[in-house]
Design a protein around this motif. Structure first.
Motif, mmCIF file in Angstrom:
data_model
loop_
_atom_site.group_PDB
_atom_site.id
_atom_site.type_symbol
_atom_site.label_atom_id
_atom_site.label_comp_id
_atom_site.label_asym_id
_atom_site.label_seq_id
_atom_site.Cartn_x
_atom_site.Cartn_y
_atom_site.Cartn_z
ATOM 1 N N ASP B 211 0.816 -1.213 0.000
ATOM 2 C CA ASP B 211 0.000 0.000 0.000
ATOM 3 C C ASP B 211 0.852 1.265 0.000
ATOM 4 O O ASP B 211 0.320 2.370 -0.066
ATOM 5 N N ARG B 212 2.171 1.098 0.088
ATOM 6 C CA ARG B 212 3.056 2.250 0.062
ATOM 7 C C ARG B 212 4.325 1.838 -0.659
ATOM 8 O O ARG B 212 4.743 0.680 -0.576
ATOM 9 N N ALA B 213 4.906 2.792 -1.360
ATOM 10 C CA ALA B 213 6.132 2.485 -2.077
ATOM 11 C C ALA B 213 7.222 2.106 -1.084
ATOM 12 O O ALA B 213 7.388 2.771 -0.056
ATOM 13 N N PRO B 214 7.969 1.046 -1.375
ATOM 14 C CA PRO B 214 9.055 0.658 -0.467
ATOM 15 C C PRO B 214 10.158 1.710 -0.481
ATOM 16 O O PRO B 214 10.209 2.586 -1.341
ATOM 17 N N ASP B 215 11.031 1.574 0.474
ATOM 18 C CA ASP B 215 12.112 2.546 0.627
ATOM 19 C C ASP B 215 13.234 2.211 -0.343
ATOM 20 O O ASP B 215 14.280 1.669 0.023
ATOM 21 N N VAL B 216 13.001 2.514 -1.614
ATOM 22 C CA VAL B 216 13.987 2.280 -2.664
ATOM 23 C C VAL B 216 14.413 3.616 -3.235
ATOM 24 O O VAL B 216 13.665 4.609 -3.159
ATOM 25 N N GLU B 217 15.603 3.606 -3.830
ATOM 26 C CA GLU B 217 16.149 4.863 -4.348
ATOM 27 C C GLU B 217 15.230 5.502 -5.378
ATOM 28 O O GLU B 217 15.046 6.723 -5.408
ATOM 29 N N PHE B 218 14.672 4.692 -6.231
ATOM 30 C CA PHE B 218 13.862 5.246 -7.308
ATOM 31 C C PHE B 218 12.636 5.954 -6.771
ATOM 32 O O PHE B 218 12.153 6.922 -7.372
ATOM 33 N N ALA B 219 12.119 5.487 -5.658
ATOM 34 C CA ALA B 219 10.951 6.151 -5.061
ATOM 35 C C ALA B 219 11.324 7.570 -4.625
ATOM 36 O O ALA B 219 10.530 8.503 -4.768
ATOM 37 N N THR B 220 12.517 7.734 -4.118
ATOM 38 C CA THR B 220 12.964 9.068 -3.732
ATOM 39 C C THR B 220 13.177 9.941 -4.957
ATOM 40 O O THR B 220 12.859 11.133 -4.945
#
Lengths: 330, 227
Positions: B211-220
């Protein structure tokens, strides 16, 4: 505000080559040539569309020192969050984000011709005439992908230097996802002297070197991404996370313009160990997808895998599945 | 000689399906045309036809004599009774339907009664020449039955069909067992091959939506600061 520094693979002194001025229609080749040869300093607004849909505008200063490679030296400085008072919590959060991820903002958060041959194969450029941007003459072009699962780019290209002054990223439904707008532009740059260590990012020539660098952890693998046949390996780096000290192998794949990443973080625990599907013997891939991002996470043998790219790139599901099968078969 | 065939509504003498003649074809042809040279030649050689011909010759003397019709049979009431019974029985079969649909005029029941002397049946009665009165009564009262030899042939045919049907399931059961045995043998062979060369078992991979984007670089890169 502490700048973020980026240096190219060669770490060689900057080649101060003046770009030849041109008022002709820009091309993918001319834009790549600008990356190789053009120095510039640009104050720009970078707009982010947050997860909750809010738009956050960040003012930043970008200094690029071309070095004859596709990875020029650069310095990215966070200036402010537009509309936020200095020193606010939000401003501090963004400062920390730029400290940690500023390299990614420059390398992957903008339009870049990463591979001219592949870009010419997978995209087409269309000219839409003359505009004025940042007080300079520019030509508006649109870069269309040949596949529907990739972004459409609208770019105002400086007529003199072929440096993008305005970048807007759209999906196939013309929803805006990213935007960078130049406020001021100069075609010179002050010499960039690194004041912050860049040891947290180490470029690698190939997978074997990265594997050796990381002491050959058991679960590390060279991913097979043949299913994304129009993408090839573009860049390979080892990141040292300054927050938790974990090392991760970051592999970037490109089709000439677009990118997706496969990140392998070593010495991690299984985040899906307590799921019911794991109890029944199944292997879980966590998936998040919205119009902006496709992110898939899975774990095997002390290594956490992340596969991430733009939201339209749904074939990343199959990429993740095949990489997971590859990991399980080792 | 009673007829082996039943007549249809049109009197075409059509045979019932399944009846087989007890007579051989050559015998039938010969007995039909006794006077011809070909028939005579066959009769001379065939003992059955020889006996039939002799019996026919003996009966022919009696068949040619026409006895007097009893007076009771000449009575109009008798004849009318016969007529009514024939009509009733015919009405219930296809002959009755044929008569109703045909252009033959139906006699008027309310017409004045005609005397026996003027009855059209009088001529018809005089035309009927039967060997004995019993024969006529038998013809009128009893249903027409096929020859016994014909029924023997029908019985043999039915029994043969029944015997075939009884045998077919047995054969089918035997064939089913053979098929099952062959299948079992094939399965055993395949199982042996499988054991000796185990196929790789693909692991099951399940996608679970977050339900939420994981803590990955691309999300940032896409969302910026994630607080």
């Amino acid at each position: 505000m502490a700048p973020v520094l980026g240096q190219g693979v060669t770490n060689a002194p900057a080649a101060k080559t003046k770009a030849v001025s041109t008022s002709s229609i820009p091309t993918l080749a001319s834009m790549q040539q600008a990356v190789l040869n053009q120095d510039y300093t640009i104050e720009q607004l970078r707009r982010f569309k947050e997860e909750n849909g809010n738009i956050v505008t960040v003012r930043e200063l970008l200094e690029v020192d071309a070095n004859g490679t596709l990875r020029p030296d650069f310095e990215l400085t966070f200036l402010e969050v537009v509309g936020e008072p200095p020193g606010s919590q939000l401003t501090q959060d963004w400062q920390q984000t730029y400290n940690r991820y500023g390299t990614l903002f420059f390398r992957q958060g903008a339009f870049n011709v990463r591979d001219l041959v592949k870009a010419s194969t997978n995209y087409s450029l269309h000219d839409f005439g003359i505009v004025i941007r940042a007080g300079r003459l520019a030509r508006r072009v649109v870069v269309f992908p040949n596949a529907i699962d990739k972004a459409i780019w609208l770019i105002d290209v400086d007529s003199l230097t072929s440096v993008p002054l305005f970048i807007a990223e759209f999906d196939h439904s013309l929803n805006l996802f990213a935007n960078i707008e130049a406020v001021t532009f100069t075609s010179t740059v002050q010499p960039i002297t690194p004041t912050l260590p860049t040891s947290n990012v180490t470029a690698m020539p190939d997978f074997a070197s990265a594997q050796t660098f990381l002491n050959s952890p058991a679960g590390l693998l060279n991913p097979n991404v043949m299913v994304a046949i129009d993408y090839t390996l573009d860049n390979l780096e080892v990141h040292d996370d300054p927050i938790n000290g974990r090392k991760k192998l970051v592999m970037s794949y490109t089709d000439g313009i677009d990118q997706f990443m496969i990140v392998q973080t070593v010495n991690t625990v299984d985040p899906f160990a307590n799921l019911p599907s794991s109890a029944s013997g199944a292997h879980t891939i966590g998936r998040f997808r919205d119009p902006a991002i496709s992110a898939l996470v899975f774990w095997d043998d002390q290594v956490a895998f992340h596969v991430a790219g733009r939201g339209l790139l749904k074939r990343l599901d199959e990429v993740a599945r095949r990489v997971y099968l590859q990991a399980l078969s080792q | 000689m009673s007829s082996n065939h039943s007549t249809g509504p049109l009197g075409d003498g059509g045979e019932h399906r399944g009846l087989r003649s007890a007579l051989a074809a050559r015998c039938r042809f010969a007995l039909r045309d006794v006077g011809s040279d070909e028939s005579s030649e066959h009769i001379a050689k065939c003992s059955f036809c020889t006996a039939r011909t002799k019996a026919a010759n003996r009966i022919a003397k009696f068949a040619s004599q026409r006895p007097e019709v009893p007076a009771a049979l000449s009575a109009a009431s008798m004849l009318e009774g016969i007529y009514d019974r024939v009509v009733e029985s015919a009405q219930q079969v296809s002959l009755g339907e044929w008569l109703q649909q045909s252009d033959v005029p139906v006699p008027d029941e309310h017409a004045p009664e005609v005397s026996a002397e003027a009855s059209p049946w009088a001529d018809a009665t005089s035309g009927v020449e039967c060997a004995t009165g019993d024969l006529i009564g038998e013809f009128l009262r009893g249903p027409e039955l096929p020859d016994v030899r014909v029924w023997f042939g029908v019985r043999r045919s039915i029994l043969a069909d029944v015997a075939h049907e009884i045998a077919a399931p047995a054969k089918l059961r035997l064939m089913n067992w053979r098929v099952l045995l062959a299948g079992a043998a094939a399965s055993a062979v395949i199982a042996l091959l499988a054991v000796s060369d185990p196929a790789p078992v693909h692991p099951t991979i399940v996608f679970t939506d977050l339900d939420r984007a994981p803590d990955v670089e691309f999300a940032t890169v896409r969302y910026g600061s994630r607080h």
